[in-house]
Design an enzyme around this catalytic site. Structure first.
Site, PDB file in Angstrom:
ATOM      1  N   HIS A   1      -3.203   6.944   2.434  1.00 28.71           N
ATOM      2  CA  HIS A   1      -3.712   5.664   1.941  1.00 28.71           C
ATOM      3  C   HIS A   1      -5.100   5.419   2.513  1.00 28.71           C
ATOM      4  CE1 HIS A   1      -4.225   1.523   1.022  1.00 28.71           C
ATOM      5  NE2 HIS A   1      -3.970   1.098   2.248  1.00 28.71           N
TER       6      HIS A   1
ATOM      7  N   ASN B   1     -10.204  -0.407   0.051  1.00 29.99           N
ATOM      8  CA  ASN B   1      -8.748  -0.291   0.063  1.00 29.99           C
ATOM      9  C   ASN B   1      -8.211  -0.839  -1.260  1.00 29.99           C
ATOM     10  OD1 ASN B   1      -5.991  -0.692   0.423  1.00 29.99           O
ATOM     11  ND2 ASN B   1      -6.176  -1.471   2.511  1.00 29.99           N
TER      12      ASN B   1
ATOM     13  N   CYS C   1       0.808  -1.222   0.000  1.00 31.01           N
ATOM     14  CA  CYS C   1       0.000   0.000   0.000  1.00 31.01           C
ATOM     15  C   CYS C   1       0.841   1.272   0.000  1.00 31.01           C
ATOM     16  CB  CYS C   1      -0.953  -0.002   1.191  1.00 31.01           C
ATOM     17  SG  CYS C   1      -2.027  -1.451   1.254  1.00 31.01           S
TER      18      CYS C   1
END
EC number: 2.3.1.180
Length: 323
Positions: free
Chosen positions: A248, A278, A112
């Site tokens: 993020h 996500n 990520c």
């Protein structure tokens, strides 16, 4: 001296949308359970599109918006933890698709944090004076590495891609950065995908992504907030100088707590996890692109933003950029 600047933004997501209510039909969960804990309401899931397909859509948009020909692109970096194959790389597939015959291309894997790591790498390439233009794309099809019976992971992730065109500038736009890895804590988030050696009795067949959600949450709040505070302090900027923080998009609760730990108003933390979930390395560039489309970002060089990614590895990294 030669510097680098972000000149174009783009994003793309598969058309299929899976809402929380849809997931409640196949696992023990509900819209309230998911949204109250994560802020996520839906996610885009690829049916037949590959990671390269998603990245191709972004690359096409960036080229079209820029007015450049693909042959003018010097390099392509794709940040992904879900490539379609070991080789060729996703970036090589993009290079071929758009006809960027003069570009070198490679993938970067940092979960990520991937887009932040890739953008930092691209900035160094341009600042070297050897390259003028590059595409930096975050693209993921996380759905293909999820156990869709595990509500601890299946409800969190989505597929998508976003990216930027980075090009040479006479003015400094990348003001500060901090990139970090702690491999000793790699077990907190991992996909144990491996190749079986014909010379070993060991069988590697665990193909699903695994995550210790609480450990990742605590890590983000403690370590990442500390890193961001330190970066701002050492950049000789005041917190008031930061217009927006693009973090993020893992979990709304993380953003809530980050705002308090960093002591910056919550409304300076844009979010879109409710629509995408996500998307790993794609989350920050998707959010940047949407923020430009809705007028939050101007791309006039007068706004100062902070980008921060964090996730498996463990990896975490932040950049302060004039955009």
């Amino acid at each position: 001296m030669v510097f680098a600047k972000i000149s174009q933004l783009a994003h793309y997501a598969p058309s299929q949308i899976i809402k929380n209510e849809d997931l409640s039909l196949i696992m023990d969960t509900s819209d309230d359970w998911i949204s109250s804990r994560t802020g996520i309401k839906q996610r885009h899931i690829s049916k037949n599109e590959t990671t390269a397909d998603l990245a191709n859509k972004v690359a096409e948009q960036l080229i079209e918006k820029s007015g450049y020909s693909a042959s003018q692109i010097d390099f392509i970096i794709v940040a992904t933890m879900t490539p379609d194959s070991m080789m060729p790389s996703t970036a090589a597939r993009v290079q071929a698709h758009i006809g960027a015959s003069n570009a070198f291309a490679f993938d970067l894997s940092a979960a990520c944090s991937g887009f932040v790591f890739a953008l930092s790498t691209a900035e160094k390439l341009i600042s070297s004076g050897s390259y003028q233009k590059g595409l930096v794309i975050g693209a993921e099809t996380v759905s293909k590495v999820l156990d869709w019976t595990d509500r601890g992971t299946a409800v969190l992730f989505g597929d998508g891609a976003g990216g930027v065109l980075l090009e040479a500038s006479k003015e400094k736009h990348f003001l500060a950065e901090s990139l970090n890895t702690d491999g000793s804590r790699q077990g907190l988030q991992s996909s144990q995908v491996g190749l079986n050696s014909p010379f070993s009795d060991e069988v590697l067949d665990d193909k699903f992504l695994k995550m210790d959600g609480r450990a990742i949450f605590d890590f983000a709040i403690k370590e990442v907030s500390k890193s961001i505070n330190h970066l701002i302090e050492t950049s000789y900027l005041e917190k008031e100088d930061i217009d927006y923080l693009f973090l993020h998009q893992a979990n709304r609760r993380i953003l809530d707590k980050m705002s308090r730990k960093i002591d910056i108003a919550r409304d300076k933390f844009p979010e879109n996890m409710m629509d995408y979930g996500n998307t790993s390395a794609a989350s920050i560039p998707i959010l940047l692109s949407e923020s430009y489309e809705n007028g939050l970002l101007k791309l006039d060089g007068n706004q100062t933003i902070l980008l921060s990614g964090f996730g498996g590895g463990l990896t975490w990294g932040s950049l302060i950029v004039k955009i």
